[in-house]
Design a protein around this motif. Structure first.
Motif, PDB file in Angstrom:
ATOM      1  N   ALA A  77       0.747  -1.342   0.182  1.00  0.00           N
ATOM      2  CA  ALA A  77       0.038  -0.002  -0.036  1.00  0.00           C
ATOM      3  C   ALA A  77       0.904   1.105   0.023  1.00  0.00           C
ATOM      4  N   TRP A  78       0.438   2.341  -0.873  1.00  0.00           N
ATOM      5  CA  TRP A  78       1.191   3.517  -0.888  1.00  0.00           C
ATOM      6  C   TRP A  78       0.005   4.687  -0.983  1.00  0.00           C
ATOM      7  N   CYS A  79       0.589   5.771  -1.341  1.00  0.00           N
ATOM      8  CA  CYS A  79      -0.148   6.982  -1.653  1.00  0.00           C
ATOM      9  C   CYS A  79      -0.078   7.747  -2.951  1.00  0.00           C
ATOM     10  N   GLU A  80      -1.198   8.049  -3.480  1.00  0.00           N
ATOM     11  CA  GLU A  80      -1.065   9.007  -4.521  1.00  0.00           C
ATOM     12  C   GLU A  80      -1.511  10.492  -3.919  1.00  0.00           C
ATOM     13  N   VAL A  81      -0.597  11.554  -4.307  1.00  0.00           N
ATOM     14  CA  VAL A  81      -0.884  12.881  -3.921  1.00  0.00           C
ATOM     15  C   VAL A  81      -1.379  13.889  -5.219  1.00  0.00           C
ATOM     16  N   TRP A  82      -2.452  14.537  -5.010  1.00  0.00           N
ATOM     17  CA  TRP A  82      -2.769  15.609  -6.129  1.00  0.00           C
ATOM     18  C   TRP A  82      -2.087  16.852  -6.158  1.00  0.00           C
ATOM     19  N   CYS A  83      -1.176  16.985  -7.171  1.00  0.00           N
ATOM     20  CA  CYS A  83      -0.180  17.789  -7.197  1.00  0.00           C
ATOM     21  C   CYS A  83      -0.797  19.115  -8.311  1.00  0.00           C
ATOM     22  N   GLY A  84      -1.908  19.215  -8.573  1.00  0.00           N
ATOM     23  CA  GLY A  84      -2.337  20.373  -9.239  1.00  0.00           C
ATOM     24  C   GLY A  84      -2.677  19.680 -10.641  1.00  0.00           C
ATOM     25  N   PRO A  85      -3.442  20.380 -11.493  1.00  0.00           N
ATOM     26  CA  PRO A  85      -3.643  19.950 -12.854  1.00  0.00           C
ATOM     27  C   PRO A  85      -2.678  19.734 -13.821  1.00  0.00           C
ATOM     28  N   GLU A  86      -1.607  20.503 -13.753  1.00  0.00           N
ATOM     29  CA  GLU A  86      -0.567  20.208 -14.799  1.00  0.00           C
ATOM     30  C   GLU A  86       0.095  18.898 -14.138  1.00  0.00           C
ATOM     31  N   GLY A 123      -1.013  16.362 -11.999  1.00  0.00           N
ATOM     32  CA  GLY A 123      -1.882  15.237 -11.608  1.00  0.00           C
ATOM     33  C   GLY A 123      -1.425  14.466 -10.308  1.00  0.00           C
ATOM     34  N   TRP A 124      -1.599  13.366 -10.308  1.00  0.00           N
ATOM     35  CA  TRP A 124      -1.446  12.435  -9.226  1.00  0.00           C
ATOM     36  C   TRP A 124      -0.164  11.994  -9.420  1.00  0.00           C
ATOM     37  N   VAL A 125       0.405  12.006  -8.274  1.00  0.00           N
ATOM     38  CA  VAL A 125       1.940  11.510  -7.947  1.00  0.00           C
ATOM     39  C   VAL A 125       1.972  10.399  -6.997  1.00  0.00           C
ATOM     40  N   GLY A 126       2.457   9.251  -7.191  1.00  0.00           N
ATOM     41  CA  GLY A 126       2.703   7.956  -6.399  1.00  0.00           C
ATOM     42  C   GLY A 126       3.806   8.263  -5.396  1.00  0.00           C
ATOM     43  N   MET A 127       3.511   8.083  -4.072  1.00  0.00           N
ATOM     44  CA  MET A 127       4.565   8.167  -3.142  1.00  0.00           C
ATOM     45  C   MET A 127       4.369   7.086  -1.939  1.00  0.00           C
ATOM     46  N   ASP A 128       5.647   6.462  -1.688  1.00  0.00           N
ATOM     47  CA  ASP A 128       5.598   5.345  -0.671  1.00  0.00           C
ATOM     48  C   ASP A 128       6.319   5.696   0.338  1.00  0.00           C
ATOM     49  N   PRO A 129       5.583   6.014   1.605  1.00  0.00           N
ATOM     50  CA  PRO A 129       6.213   6.018   3.031  1.00  0.00           C
ATOM     51  C   PRO A 129       7.077   4.994   3.591  1.00  0.00           C
ATOM     52  N   THR A 130       6.756   3.942   2.968  1.00  0.00           N
ATOM     53  CA  THR A 130       7.249   2.570   3.701  1.00  0.00           C
ATOM     54  C   THR A 130       8.796   2.372   3.130  1.00  0.00           C
ATOM     55  N   SER A 151      12.351   4.069   1.603  1.00  0.00           N
ATOM     56  CA  SER A 151      13.137   5.268   1.450  1.00  0.00           C
ATOM     57  C   SER A 151      13.393   5.844  -0.112  1.00  0.00           C
ATOM     58  N   SER A 152      13.143   4.839  -1.209  1.00  0.00           N
ATOM     59  CA  SER A 152      13.017   5.520  -2.564  1.00  0.00           C
ATOM     60  C   SER A 152      12.067   6.733  -2.530  1.00  0.00           C
ATOM     61  N   ILE A 153      10.936   6.642  -1.780  1.00  0.00           N
ATOM     62  CA  ILE A 153       9.974   7.632  -1.807  1.00  0.00           C
ATOM     63  C   ILE A 153       8.788   7.485  -3.072  1.00  0.00           C
ATOM     64  N   ILE A 154       9.429   7.857  -4.357  1.00  0.00           N
ATOM     65  CA  ILE A 154       8.567   7.895  -5.431  1.00  0.00           C
ATOM     66  C   ILE A 154       8.409   6.510  -6.117  1.00  0.00           C
ATOM     67  N   ALA A 155       6.864   6.157  -6.159  1.00  0.00           N
ATOM     68  CA  ALA A 155       6.286   5.037  -7.048  1.00  0.00           C
ATOM     69  C   ALA A 155       6.972   4.912  -8.316  1.00  0.00           C
ATOM     70  N   ASP A 156       7.537   3.996  -8.807  1.00  0.00           N
ATOM     71  CA  ASP A 156       8.069   3.805 -10.051  1.00  0.00           C
ATOM     72  C   ASP A 156       7.760   2.562 -10.813  1.00  0.00           C
ATOM     73  N   GLU A 157       8.353   1.950 -11.759  1.00  0.00           N
ATOM     74  CA  GLU A 157       7.760   0.845 -12.415  1.00  0.00           C
ATOM     75  C   GLU A 157       7.714  -0.319 -11.648  1.00  0.00           C
ATOM     76  N   ARG A 158       8.416  -0.450 -10.605  1.00  0.00           N
ATOM     77  CA  ARG A 158       8.172  -1.624  -9.811  1.00  0.00           C
ATOM     78  C   ARG A 158       6.976  -1.746  -8.935  1.00  0.00           C
ATOM     79  N   TYR A 159       6.217  -0.834  -9.168  1.00  0.00           N
ATOM     80  CA  TYR A 159       4.769  -0.861  -8.297  1.00  0.00           C
ATOM     81  C   TYR A 159       3.684  -1.264  -9.439  1.00  0.00           C
ATOM     82  N   ILE A 160       2.912  -2.006  -8.739  1.00  0.00           N
ATOM     83  CA  ILE A 160       1.580  -2.429  -9.488  1.00  0.00           C
ATOM     84  C   ILE A 160       0.386  -2.033  -8.979  1.00  0.00           C
ATOM     85  N   ARG A 161      -0.356  -1.136  -9.589  1.00  0.00           N
ATOM     86  CA  ARG A 161      -1.362  -0.741  -9.102  1.00  0.00           C
ATOM     87  C   ARG A 161      -2.866  -1.514  -9.212  1.00  0.00           C
TER      88      ARG A 161
END
Length: 272
Positions: free
Chosen positions: A207-216, A218-225, A227-237
């Protein structure tokens, strides 16, 4: 990346039960705004039963089935192949309604004094992505990952008091912090590919989060669990919602007077 997911759930009962009604959210998300594409999905049941499906309010694909006959075990085995890539999650058609839902408290996400104190020390910025990243890093630095310290019913208030938990708990803390600062954020259920070695394979959903960063942006995936923070191609939604209550992998009810035992195993492997 091309990733294969094998997700097995086994319910066992010490005496027979009947009239099982179950919902399953295991189908990886595919859509115009998604950075991934599910190329195949199968769902196997034992005992066998007709499987039906619908799409819920948040756009998640839900399979459901009923078992009316007496039984002492239910096996659910989902297999999927997903092509993943980098990039943003994009925008949604019903964005305005979603942003309202993802800005408020929910069953597991509370705006309490502990959350307000937690965010007071954050560096001030009006840029949503930078602020959300600061929250994500602080959770990763502050909380201890400890399976068994919490359960699926633990709220953000409970986790704040304990200072420990698992990915579901850390996602709820991040949602509470972001939303209390006016940043819409949603809970994401799925999987994380841990690497090619046996030790790198996940043993459960992630489980992780997607944060709304404005219309330009959009949603940005972030993982607090992690340390790499940003959800990349290893993540399956798989799906998203206000919190865990909206996207549990398996949820159901049954009739009977039995003791239930649950077993879950997840294997994510790279096949291309």
């Amino acid at each position: 990346m091309i990733l294969k997911v094998e997700h097995r759930t086994l319910f066992e009962y010490d005496v027979p039960i009947y009239e099982t009604a179950t919902e399953v959210r295991l189908h990886p998300h595919t859509g115009q705004t998604s950075r991934q594409r599910c190329t195949s999905f199968t769902l196997q049941l034992d005992p066998p039963a007709p499987i039906f499906e619908y799409t819920d309010f948040y756009g998640n694909k839900v399979h459901h089935f009923n078992l009316l006959q007496s039984h002492r075990r239910v096996s659910i085995f989902g297999t999927s192949v997903v092509e993943t890539g980098t990039g943003r999650a994009g925008r949604e058609e019903n964005e305005e309604i979603l942003l309202l839902d993802f800005s408020a408290e929910s069953r597991f996400v509370h705006f309490d004094a502990a959350i307000r104190s937690f965010i007071e020390a954050l560096p001030h910025t009006d840029e949503p992505e930078a602020l959300a990243a600061s929250i994500c890093r602080k959770i990763n630095d502050t909380f201890i990952y400890e399976p068994g310290a919490t359960d699926v019913h633990s709220t953000s208030t409970v986790v704040m008091a304990l200072g420990r938990g698992v990915c579901q708990d850390f996602a709820h803390i991040m949602l509470a912090a972001c939303r209390s600062l006016g940043i819409p954020a949603r809970y994401v259920s799925g999987y994380l590919y841990g690497g090619s070695t046996p030790e790198g394979h996940d043993e459960a959903s992630h489980a992780w989060c997607e944060v709304w960063c404005g219309p330009e942006k959009g949603w940005v995936g972030m993982d607090p669990t992690h340390s790499s923070i940003i959800a990349d191609e290893r993540y399956i939604r798989i799906g998203s919602g206000r919190d865990y209550a909206d996207v549990p992998p398996v949820r159901g009810t049954w009739k009977g007077n039995a003791r239930e035992t649950l077993g879950v195993s997840v294997r994510v492997t790279e096949i291309g």
